[in-house]
Enzyme design. Structure first.
Site, PDB file in Angstrom:
ATOM      1  N   GLN A  99      43.753  38.965  34.639  1.00  0.00           N
ATOM      2  CA  GLN A  99      43.228  37.605  34.579  1.00  0.00           C
ATOM      3  C   GLN A  99      44.060  36.852  33.544  1.00  0.00           C
ATOM      4  O   GLN A  99      43.846  36.967  32.345  1.00  0.00           O
ATOM      5  CB  GLN A  99      41.743  37.625  34.195  1.00  0.00           C
ATOM      6  CG  GLN A  99      41.080  36.286  34.263  1.00  0.00           C
ATOM      7  CD  GLN A  99      39.596  36.346  33.898  1.00  0.00           C
ATOM      8  OE1 GLN A  99      39.087  37.362  33.454  1.00  0.00           O
ATOM      9  NE2 GLN A  99      38.924  35.248  34.079  1.00  0.00           N
TER      10      GLN A  99
ATOM     11  N   VAL B 297      44.280  33.673  32.774  1.00  0.00           N
ATOM     12  CA  VAL B 297      43.535  32.668  32.010  1.00  0.00           C
ATOM     13  C   VAL B 297      42.084  33.143  31.943  1.00  0.00           C
ATOM     14  O   VAL B 297      41.464  33.366  32.985  1.00  0.00           O
ATOM     15  CB  VAL B 297      43.618  31.275  32.686  1.00  0.00           C
ATOM     16  CG1 VAL B 297      42.761  30.262  31.942  1.00  0.00           C
ATOM     17  CG2 VAL B 297      45.066  30.798  32.759  1.00  0.00           C
TER      18      VAL B 297
ATOM     19  N   HIS C 117      38.329  32.016  37.795  1.00  0.00           N
ATOM     20  CA  HIS C 117      39.019  31.236  38.822  1.00  0.00           C
ATOM     21  C   HIS C 117      39.164  32.073  40.083  1.00  0.00           C
ATOM     22  O   HIS C 117      39.452  33.257  40.026  1.00  0.00           O
ATOM     23  CB  HIS C 117      40.374  30.702  38.348  1.00  0.00           C
ATOM     24  CG  HIS C 117      41.300  31.705  37.755  1.00  0.00           C
ATOM     25  ND1 HIS C 117      41.109  32.278  36.513  1.00  0.00           N
ATOM     26  CD2 HIS C 117      42.449  32.240  38.228  1.00  0.00           C
ATOM     27  CE1 HIS C 117      42.105  33.116  36.249  1.00  0.00           C
ATOM     28  NE2 HIS C 117      42.934  33.111  37.289  1.00  0.00           N
TER      29      HIS C 117
ATOM     30  N   HIS D  92      41.213  32.580  43.386  1.00  0.00           N
ATOM     31  CA  HIS D  92      42.487  32.290  44.043  1.00  0.00           C
ATOM     32  C   HIS D  92      42.233  32.156  45.541  1.00  0.00           C
ATOM     33  O   HIS D  92      41.638  33.052  46.148  1.00  0.00           O
ATOM     34  CB  HIS D  92      43.479  33.444  43.850  1.00  0.00           C
ATOM     35  CG  HIS D  92      43.906  33.660  42.450  1.00  0.00           C
ATOM     36  ND1 HIS D  92      45.066  33.137  41.944  1.00  0.00           N
ATOM     37  CD2 HIS D  92      43.329  34.366  41.440  1.00  0.00           C
ATOM     38  CE1 HIS D  92      45.207  33.506  40.687  1.00  0.00           C
ATOM     39  NE2 HIS D  92      44.151  34.251  40.352  1.00  0.00           N
TER      40      HIS D  92
END
Length: 145
Positions: free
Chosen positions: A100, A102, A106, A108
């Site tokens: 990961q 960041v 999130h 993708h």
């Protein structure tokens, strides 16, 4: 221009900075709880990241009130990419801690076409040594749940 305010930004978080308008991004969805934007380093053109506006580190940390907005948006983006880009389908993935890049949840959503060469997400698969080993692993997961 971002139409919605950022909730609880985390200092130094790139995605919070994008959601707050401090960093630029090519936004494709701008909603009260969710933002989707093109990945700056895509696997293929159209690779989109779907993020909750509220800072959440991983999927495990995602509060129940954000489950539907985040995953409904990921589903919408996955449905739109083939029509928008001529892709045959999509690959949808989430990394939790490992890989990961960041530390802000999130999703993708990557456009895919047969023969596109994407192999990096596929790992060697192994069978269980026995049915007993498989049952023991399932028992441990059931106990943790």
């Amino acid at each position: 221009m971002l139409a919605h305010a950022m909730a609880n930004p985390a200092p130094g978080c790139v995605f919070c900075s994008i959601a707050g308008g401090a960093l630029p991004a090519e936004i494709v969805v701008d909603e009260p709880d969710v933002l989707a934007f093109l990945d700056a380093r895509p696997l293929f053109p159209g690779h989109t990241l779907v993020v909750p506006r509220r800072h959440v580190d991983t999927l495990v940390d995602l509060p129940d009130d954000l489950l539907e907005p985040v995953f409904a948006t990921a589903r919408r983006v996955a449905g739109a990419l083939p029509a928008a880009l001529g892709a045959q389908g999509t690959f949808v993935a989430i990394n939790n801690v490992v890989s990961q890049s960041v530390p802000h949840l999130h999703v993708h959503v990557v456009p895919r076409t047969k023969g596109d060469g994407l192999k990096g997400f596929f790992w060697p698969r192994h069978t269980y040594e026995s049915a007993a080993e498989m049952t023991a692993v399932a028992d441990r997961i059931r106990a943790a749940l």
